[in-house]
Design an enzyme around this catalytic site. Structure first.
Site, PDB file in Angstrom:
ATOM      1  N   LYS A  70       0.818  -1.216   0.000  1.00  0.00           N
ATOM      2  CA  LYS A  70       0.000   0.000   0.000  1.00  0.00           C
ATOM      3  C   LYS A  70       0.853   1.267   0.000  1.00  0.00           C
ATOM      4  O   LYS A  70       0.417   2.312  -0.496  1.00  0.00           O
ATOM      5  CB  LYS A  70      -0.944   0.000   1.204  1.00  0.00           C
ATOM      6  CG  LYS A  70      -1.978  -1.119   1.177  1.00  0.00           C
ATOM      7  CD  LYS A  70      -2.757  -1.200   2.485  1.00  0.00           C
ATOM      8  CE  LYS A  70      -3.756  -2.342   2.473  1.00  0.00           C
ATOM      9  NZ  LYS A  70      -4.476  -2.495   3.760  1.00  0.00           N
ATOM     10  N   TYR A 247      -1.468  -0.649  11.711  1.00  0.00           N
ATOM     11  CA  TYR A 247      -2.861  -0.928  12.051  1.00  0.00           C
ATOM     12  C   TYR A 247      -3.252  -0.193  13.341  1.00  0.00           C
ATOM     13  O   TYR A 247      -2.861   0.950  13.546  1.00  0.00           O
ATOM     14  CB  TYR A 247      -3.106  -2.431  12.148  1.00  0.00           C
ATOM     15  CG  TYR A 247      -2.732  -3.208  10.918  1.00  0.00           C
ATOM     16  CD1 TYR A 247      -3.283  -2.893   9.679  1.00  0.00           C
ATOM     17  CD2 TYR A 247      -1.818  -4.253  10.965  1.00  0.00           C
ATOM     18  CE1 TYR A 247      -2.951  -3.607   8.528  1.00  0.00           C
ATOM     19  CE2 TYR A 247      -1.479  -4.969   9.822  1.00  0.00           C
ATOM     20  CZ  TYR A 247      -2.052  -4.632   8.619  1.00  0.00           C
ATOM     21  OH  TYR A 247      -1.716  -5.329   7.486  1.00  0.00           O
TER      22      TYR A 247
END
Length: 311
Positions: A70, A247
């Site tokens: 990403k 995260y």
């Protein structure tokens, strides 16, 4: 030479000490192609902006990039579509939710993903890479990553790609919701094809560390000395790595390690000591937040021992 021996010795010691943490985690099993990874593996590679290279542990173990990709899809989308177009479609904030959550898309008008590193944001980013159809977009991203790794052998793991595609019910739900809201303009299945492909690109620690070195060098290729990525876009990517890269443990990681980083559920971690080191780590056993247990512990030890924190 004495300093190099010292660094190597300390690195070897921390790898073996951190490897013991792997029993606390579990290999990702919800993607069948990842389930066979060796739980107690741990490896790290360090590329220095001064040309130094260190490695220790299981650095030849190959793994798929998963969410680490990403970072590079974001950079390519910024280079292709520009900052304004990208941030019309995705936000700049952490979510506090799981990386595959659909909750905020329903609660926040107009359903724009909070950032490019959650799955919803990464799916939109995949649509902003230029190309005629998913094959060309995927090939451009693969070539971009190969260039940064200085290794044209990088390719996809077809088994992981197939298992990602076959089990991606939540990602399809997210993508169709984005399409219904008008945030995703391209075809859903074609966009997901690009996303699944990027997650299945195979690397090892050394290749990942070389890619991280370009980030550590503010977008300058350490081999050719050319500016291959605009410095502004590197700043954006590293900012997201600090705030969203680990995260829901990103805040804790910032306090305990203090480095820009991006993890993936294969157990990989890409991290950067700005101006000094590009770091690639693999440790397949994950904690409850989806990050490598042993890999995070290793970075925690090295950051403290070698005073790496940017804060």
């Amino acid at each position: 030479m004495q300093t190099e021996r010292f660094y190597q010795q300390r690195l070897d010691e921390w790898v073996e000490e951190s490897r013991k943490e792997a029993y606390k985690g579990r290999v990702a099993e919800y993607i069948p192609g990842l389930a066979a990874a060796p739980q107690h593996a741990l490896g790290i590679a360090l590329w220095g902006t001064d040309g130094q290279f260190f490695q220790s542990g299981d650095t030849d173990l190959h793994f798929t990039m998963q969410s680490i990709s990403k970072v590079f899809s974001l950079l390519l989308a910024l280079m292709d579509s520009g900052e304004k177009a990208v941030f019309q479609k995705v936000g700049m904030e952490p979510t506090g939710d799981d990386f595959n959550s659909i909750l905020k898309l329903e609660l926040v008008d107009p359903g724009k993903p909070f950032n490019p590193f959650i799955n919803a944001g990464a799916i939109v980013i995949a649509s902003l890479i230029h190309g005629e159809g998913p094959d060309e977009k995927s090939e451009r991203l693969l070539q971009f990553i190969r260039h940064l790794a200085h290794d044209n052998r990088l390719d996809y793991n077809e088994a992981v790609y197939e298992s990602e595609r076959e089990t991606a019910h939540r990602n399809r739900s997210i993508a169709y919701y984005l399409k219904d809201n008008g945030v995703l303009e391209d075809d859903v299945e074609e966009t997901l094809e690009v996303y699944f492909r990027q997650c299945s690109i195979v690397v090892n620690c050394k290749q990942l560390a070389h890619m991280a070195l370009v980030l550590a060098s503010d977008g300058v290729d350490p081999v050719t000395k050319q500016q291959v990525i605009p410095r502004r876009y590197i700043q954006i990517a590293k900012s997201f790595m600090v705030t969203c890269g680990m995260y829901n443990a990103s805040g804790e990681f910032a306090i305990e390690v203090g480095l820009p980083a991006k993890s993936g559920v294969s157990g990989g971690i890409l991290s950067v000591v700005p101006g000094k080191w590009g770091i690639g780590i693999i440790g397949p056993a994950l904690n409850s937040k989806g990050n490598s247990v042993a890999g995070v512990q290793l970075l925690r030890c090295l950051s403290k021992d070698w005073d790496w924190s940017i804060f």
